[in-house]
Write an enzyme that holds these catalytic residues in place. Sequence first.
Site, mmCIF file in Angstrom:
data_model
loop_
_atom_site.group_PDB
_atom_site.id
_atom_site.type_symbol
_atom_site.label_atom_id
_atom_site.label_comp_id
_atom_site.label_asym_id
_atom_site.label_seq_id
_atom_site.Cartn_x
_atom_site.Cartn_y
_atom_site.Cartn_z
ATOM 1 N N GLN A 120 0.858 -1.203 0.000
ATOM 2 C CA GLN A 120 0.000 0.000 0.000
ATOM 3 C C GLN A 120 0.888 1.245 0.000
ATOM 4 O OE1 GLN A 120 -3.568 -0.763 2.911
ATOM 5 N NE2 GLN A 120 -1.779 -1.893 3.650
ATOM 6 N N ASN A 121 2.194 1.033 0.159
ATOM 7 C CA ASN A 121 3.128 2.147 0.309
ATOM 8 C C ASN A 121 3.516 2.739 -1.039
ATOM 9 O OD1 ASN A 121 3.006 1.460 2.995
ATOM 10 N ND2 ASN A 121 4.944 0.366 2.996
ATOM 11 N N HIS A 140 -1.471 1.295 -4.277
ATOM 12 C CA HIS A 140 -1.869 2.707 -4.181
ATOM 13 C C HIS A 140 -0.984 3.599 -5.043
ATOM 14 C CE1 HIS A 140 -3.990 1.865 -0.105
ATOM 15 N NE2 HIS A 140 -4.740 1.532 -1.142
ATOM 16 N N CYS A 163 0.247 13.769 -16.448
ATOM 17 C CA CYS A 163 -0.679 14.838 -16.834
ATOM 18 C C CYS A 163 -2.038 14.197 -17.125
ATOM 19 C CB CYS A 163 -0.168 15.544 -18.098
ATOM 20 S SG CYS A 163 -1.339 16.784 -18.669
ATOM 21 N N THR A 196 0.359 -2.943 8.780
ATOM 22 C CA THR A 196 -0.839 -2.298 8.242
ATOM 23 C C THR A 196 -1.977 -2.391 9.249
ATOM 24 O OG1 THR A 196 -2.460 -2.268 6.433
ATOM 25 C CG2 THR A 196 -1.548 -4.421 7.016
ATOM 26 N N SER A 197 -2.753 -1.287 9.321
ATOM 27 C CA SER A 197 -3.918 -1.292 10.220
ATOM 28 C C SER A 197 -5.045 -2.117 9.612
ATOM 29 C CB SER A 197 -4.386 0.149 10.462
ATOM 30 O OG SER A 197 -4.650 0.776 9.201
HETATM 31 N N1 APR Z 1 6.653 -2.282 12.694
HETATM 32 C C1 APR Z 1 5.485 -2.894 12.373
HETATM 33 N N2 APR Z 1 4.283 -2.261 12.384
HETATM 34 C C2 APR Z 1 4.282 -0.954 12.730
HETATM 35 C C3 APR Z 1 5.458 -0.241 13.083
HETATM 36 C C4 APR Z 1 6.682 -0.964 13.050
HETATM 37 N N3 APR Z 1 7.858 -0.393 13.367
HETATM 38 N N4 APR Z 1 5.102 1.044 13.373
HETATM 39 C C5 APR Z 1 3.769 1.132 13.210
HETATM 40 N N5 APR Z 1 3.268 -0.058 12.836
HETATM 41 C C6 APR Z 1 1.886 -0.406 12.501
HETATM 42 C C7 APR Z 1 0.811 0.330 13.261
HETATM 43 O O1 APR Z 1 0.490 -0.379 14.463
HETATM 44 C C8 APR Z 1 -0.368 0.272 12.269
HETATM 45 O O2 APR Z 1 -1.130 -0.912 12.445
HETATM 46 O O3 APR Z 1 1.704 -0.056 11.143
HETATM 47 C C9 APR Z 1 0.319 0.211 10.910
HETATM 48 C C10 APR Z 1 0.211 1.490 10.129
HETATM 49 O O4 APR Z 1 -1.161 1.657 9.808
HETATM 50 P P1 APR Z 1 -1.580 2.845 8.843
HETATM 51 O O5 APR Z 1 -0.840 4.083 9.213
HETATM 52 O O6 APR Z 1 -3.073 2.850 8.790
HETATM 53 O O7 APR Z 1 -0.975 2.419 7.431
HETATM 54 P P2 APR Z 1 -1.626 1.507 6.318
HETATM 55 O O8 APR Z 1 -2.339 0.359 6.918
HETATM 56 O O9 APR Z 1 -0.562 1.232 5.339
HETATM 57 O O10 APR Z 1 -2.703 2.532 5.660
HETATM 58 C C11 APR Z 1 -3.329 2.116 4.484
HETATM 59 O O11 APR Z 1 -4.275 4.336 4.270
HETATM 60 O O12 APR Z 1 -4.195 6.656 4.148
HETATM 61 C C12 APR Z 1 -4.176 5.493 3.432
HETATM 62 O O13 APR Z 1 -3.236 5.306 1.300
HETATM 63 C C13 APR Z 1 -2.894 5.358 2.660
HETATM 64 O O14 APR Z 1 -1.763 3.320 2.005
HETATM 65 C C14 APR Z 1 -2.339 4.008 3.109
HETATM 66 C C15 APR Z 1 -3.582 3.304 3.610
#
Ligand code: APR
Length: 252
Positions: free
Chosen positions: A103-104, A121, A129, A192-193
């Site tokens: 997703q990164n 993503h 453009c 990921t959350s």
């Molecule tokens: N190691 C492992 N997990 C970690 C660490 C770490 N060092 N630090 C934080 N986390 C976890 C957090 O607990 C959380 O569950 O990473 C997760 C980050 O969650 P989000 O910030 O929601 O990221 P993500 O799941 O990738 O979001 C999905 O949301 O805003 C949109 O497009 C954006 O791609 C993104 C999407």
Amino acid sequence: MTALEQAAEAIKGARKILAFTGAGISVESGIPPFRGSKDSLWENYDPDIIHLDYFHNHPKESWEFIRDVFYKYMSRRDILPNAAHKFLAALEREGKLTAIVTQNIDNLHQMAGSKVVWEFHGTTATLSCEHCGGKISAKEVDLEEEFPPRCEKCGKVLKPDFIFFGEGIPREAYEGSIAATEGVDICIVVGTSGLVMPADMIPIMAKRNGAKIIEFNTQPSKFTEEGMTDIFVQGKAGEEMGKLADILGIEI
Ligand code: APR
């Protein structure tokens, strides 16, 4: 047996592994996540600033956020892959990992050497453009010189090739990611959350196809809480996967 030891045993016996990654895998590389901590992006900015409609109506304001939050990080020399990115690239070299769905948009998997990376993503690496279809590498754009950046051909404001809220998933990445869930023994879910659709369906599809879910996160995610995760390794992805590489005797 600890969760990490269980993960090592499962990976040892696996033929085909898929990885699904989120912002948490890049936190130890210096990039803040979107949610879950005080320095998270959406704790400090309104997500609407990268909604497609807002971008079209307020391109300069939206680009100020994009430049300060995304491109400042991407251009920094000290933002490098950590042990988690390197472990997944090593698993691919070992012939065990067939694809990463991320997703990164930070390009750190590719920098770590991973070859098959589906960017669900999109990416910050290129800008397009929307008017005439021109595409340019972000490396060729100087945001200090021309802001917001404009298309050389038609003069319209360029858009980064990552997905804005209100925008569809790139077709090739969507189809490649779904195909990558077929026949996998393990889906490693990292940082990921699990809150964002339709990305969250990738581990769900892998599970439905028979995969064991091994999750690395500092805290439980939606997948953990919904009982989808088979092995939950609680900790920092870079630290834990560095240990996993040692247990498995894999050079990273
Ligand atoms: N190691 C492992 N997990 C970690 C660490 C770490 N060092 N630090 C934080 N986390 C976890 C957090 O607990 C959380 O569950 O990473 C997760 C980050 O969650 P989000 O910030 O929601 O990221 P993500 O799941 O990738 O979001 C999905 O949301 O805003 C949109 O497009 C954006 O791609 C993104 C999407």
